[in-house]
Design a protein around this motif. Structure first.
Motif, PDB file in Angstrom:
ATOM      1  N   ARG A  69     -46.058  93.767  58.760  1.00 40.06           N
ATOM      2  CA  ARG A  69     -46.221  95.214  58.603  1.00 40.06           C
ATOM      3  C   ARG A  69     -47.163  95.612  57.470  1.00 40.06           C
ATOM      4  NH1 ARG A  69     -40.200  97.603  59.299  1.00 40.06           N
ATOM      5  NH2 ARG A  69     -41.136  99.353  58.172  1.00 40.06           N
ATOM      6  N   GLY A  73     -50.452  97.794  57.866  1.00 41.95           N
ATOM      7  CA  GLY A  73     -50.675  98.996  57.082  1.00 41.95           C
ATOM      8  C   GLY A  73     -52.045  99.014  56.429  1.00 41.95           C
ATOM      9  N   GLY A  77     -54.617 101.244  57.995  1.00 39.42           N
ATOM     10  CA  GLY A  77     -54.809 102.246  56.964  1.00 39.42           C
ATOM     11  C   GLY A  77     -56.283 102.412  56.613  1.00 39.42           C
ATOM     12  N   TRP A 135     -46.531 103.910  61.061  1.00 41.42           N
ATOM     13  CA  TRP A 135     -45.784 104.812  60.194  1.00 41.42           C
ATOM     14  C   TRP A 135     -46.704 105.753  59.419  1.00 41.42           C
ATOM     15  CZ3 TRP A 135     -45.684 105.690  54.912  1.00 41.42           C
ATOM     16  CH2 TRP A 135     -44.640 106.510  54.450  1.00 41.42           C
ATOM     17  N   GLY A 136     -47.720 105.185  58.757  1.00 38.96           N
ATOM     18  CA  GLY A 136     -48.595 106.018  57.941  1.00 38.96           C
ATOM     19  C   GLY A 136     -49.297 107.090  58.745  1.00 38.96           C
ATOM     20  N   SER A 358     -45.928 109.632  50.505  1.00 38.45           N
ATOM     21  CA  SER A 358     -47.283 110.037  50.899  1.00 38.45           C
ATOM     22  C   SER A 358     -47.923 110.960  49.873  1.00 38.45           C
ATOM     23  CB  SER A 358     -47.239 110.736  52.258  1.00 38.45           C
ATOM     24  OG  SER A 358     -46.708 109.885  53.256  1.00 38.45           O
ATOM     25  N   TYR A 367     -53.515 107.159  53.680  1.00 34.67           N
ATOM     26  CA  TYR A 367     -53.025 106.283  54.759  1.00 34.67           C
ATOM     27  C   TYR A 367     -52.795 104.874  54.211  1.00 34.67           C
ATOM     28  CZ  TYR A 367     -52.628 105.175  59.812  1.00 34.67           C
ATOM     29  OH  TYR A 367     -52.177 104.838  61.060  1.00 34.67           O
ATOM     30  N   SER A 371     -49.000 103.485  53.229  1.00 37.42           N
ATOM     31  CA  SER A 371     -48.615 102.367  54.096  1.00 37.42           C
ATOM     32  C   SER A 371     -48.328 101.113  53.282  1.00 37.42           C
ATOM     33  CB  SER A 371     -49.719 102.084  55.118  1.00 37.42           C
ATOM     34  OG  SER A 371     -49.872 103.164  56.011  1.00 37.42           O
ATOM     35  N   TYR A 374     -44.937 101.546  51.445  1.00 40.18           N
ATOM     36  CA  TYR A 374     -43.843 101.586  52.412  1.00 40.18           C
ATOM     37  C   TYR A 374     -43.621 100.222  53.058  1.00 40.18           C
ATOM     38  CZ  TYR A 374     -40.989 103.532  56.219  1.00 40.18           C
ATOM     39  OH  TYR A 374     -39.982 103.812  57.105  1.00 40.18           O
ATOM     40  N   GLN A 375     -44.702  99.590  53.498  1.00 38.88           N
ATOM     41  CA  GLN A 375     -44.553  98.355  54.273  1.00 38.88           C
ATOM     42  C   GLN A 375     -44.292  97.128  53.406  1.00 38.88           C
ATOM     43  OE1 GLN A 375     -44.054  98.923  57.164  1.00 38.88           O
ATOM     44  NE2 GLN A 375     -45.247 100.690  57.812  1.00 38.88           N
TER      45      GLN A 375
END
Length: 447
Positions: A69, A73, A77, A135-136, A358, A367, A371, A374-375
């Motif tokens: 992930r 990202g 991203g 997700w992003g 974000s 992005y 990402s 988060y990832q």
């Protein structure tokens, strides 16, 4: 400073619906794998091991998706920050759907031996790449397209895709388990939820192709950009934000995967109770999260991201002890109560999480930065949580060690949320202040 024209309410709603549908389908794919890993993959792909050890190995393949992930990202991203959010979302949905469909066709260990788990790992890696980029883009489309005072609520809607995907995955797997015998389920029944992904992806792609690009991205793309790739700018100028995002998420991830995946292993494998006790409990709790998550997103717009987030983190750390105590009763109703309260507290963290992370980054690298934070947390959080919890249970034969693990991870989250700035009133068109180290480096260059 001029602001981009505010989109009409119907336009914002269309973006939210499209993001929610696509994210729900991607999480359906992800959770179908996770639930199957807990129920059948130990028998089909690791048949020569003790049941608990086989489950541990199945969860190891589950963790591969989390390792992939962050790479997804960064890769998606980069293109999302340079080329736009919309087109990337189409690619990520297609990648995830094809990988999931292929798992449904994969021969088991009994047919092709060691090639079966090897190919399973590759397909799981592709799933992780797709979700890492998903997700992003989904969060930013809603965050950057809606009203500035509703960013917490708007960005929480893609988060609702998690319980919807979980509901779809558990619902379809429960249905297949109910209409087929144990032998039939192990032979072909488990494949149907994976093969259904092919149909669902077509629907998601049709909806997403009608979206317009994010207004904030369109404005930022007209401004001069840094010559460096987004990942380089994030690491040079915003490393503190990345670390805070990782820490703020890691405890949330650990708690969630204990509450929705490890619960199946604990109830069915360790306690020896019907697996339906756990599946039904998670099903009801996830259904309620569809309401809880946007409600807490809305509360974060009124009271701030940090207070709502901290409420959930502290509450979950306290509840995890009662969670296992209720599971140990063996009572189906009390097991359901354990899951409902657990996911209510998780929603308090998960609702404001998307906007909170974000909003730490400027539009031109949002992005990539969001990402990454988060990832990367997903590797040490959700990716390892079922493995660590299963290993602790196998070693100590008690849930106490698992509870201590969850509380420790939530303590990290509390510390990072307290250290992070409040972002609910941040101007998304203004670049956040770089971290102290980045400011020092910039000052030296100017000198």
């Amino acid at each position: 400073m001029s602001h981009p024209p505010r989109p009409k309410a119907s336009s914002a709603r269309r973006v939210i619906v499209a993001s929610l549908v696509g994210t729900s389908l991607e999480w359906y794919d992800f959770f179908v794998y996770g639930t199957a890993a807990a129920l059948v993959f130990n028998k089909l792909f690791f048949p020569h091991f003790d049941p608990l050890v086989g489950t541990l190995l199945a969860f190891a393949t589950f963790a591969v998706g989390f390792v992939a992930r962050p790479l997804g990202g960064v890769v998606f991203g980069h293109f999302g920050d340079r080329l736009g959010r919309k087109n990337v979302l189409v690619v990520t949905l297609l990648l995830m759907g094809l990988a999931t469909f292929a798992i449904g066709l994969l021969p088991t260990y009994g047919s092709i031996g060691a090639w079966a788990p090897a190919i399973l790992v590759v397909l799981r890696f592709l799933q992780g790449l797709g979700l890492g980029g998903e997700w992003g883009g989904a969060v930013l489309m809603t965050l950057e397209s809606g009203h500035p005072r509703r960013r917490g609520l708007n960005a929480s809607w893609p988060q609702v895709g998690v319980p919807i995907g979980l509901l779809l995955a558990n619902g379809v797997l429960s249905l297949m388990g109910g209409i087929s015998s144990n032998t039939a389920f192990l032979t072909w029944g488990w494949r149907i939820p994976f093969l259904l992904s092919g149909i669902l992806v077509i629907v998601g792609l049709w909806i997403r192709r009608s979206l317009a690009e994010s207004p904030l991205f369109q404005e930022s793309s007209d401004a001069p950009t840094d010559a460096h790739p987004p990942i380089v700018e994030v690491l040079r100028r915003y490393p503190r934000q990345v670390l805070l995002a990782i820490g703020a998420r890691v405890g949330v991830d650990v708690a969630f995967y204990i509450f929705v995946l490890f619960i199946t292993t604990y109830v069915a494998t360790y306690l020896g109770l019907p697996k339906s006790y756990a599946l039904n409990a998670v099903f009801v709790a996830a259904a309620l999260q569809i309401v809880f998550i946007p409600w807490f997103g809305h509360l974060s717009d009124r009271f701030g991201r940090r207070p709502v987030y901290l409420l959930g983190a502290v509450g979950a750390a306290i509840w995890v002890v009662a969670f296992f105590a209720l599971l140990d009763t063996g009572n189906a109703l009390l097991i359901m109560v354990a899951a409902i309260v657990a996911l209510f507290l998780h929603a308090a963290m998960y609702g404001p999480q998307a906007s909170f992370i974000s909003e730490m980054f400027p539009t031109r690298v949002r992005y990539t930065g969001a990402s990454m934070g988060y990832q990367l947390a997903g590797i040490v959080g959700g990716g390892l949580a079922p493995i660590i919890a299963t290993a602790l249970l196998d070693h100590f034969h008690s849930s106490v060690a698992v509870s201590v693990y969850v509380v420790a991870m939530l303590a990290v989250t509390v510390a990072c949320v307290l250290a992070a700035p409040e972002t609910c009133r941040a101007d998304l068109q203004a670049a956040p202040e770089p971290s102290g180290a980045a400011r020092t480096a910039a000052a030296r260059q100017e000198a």
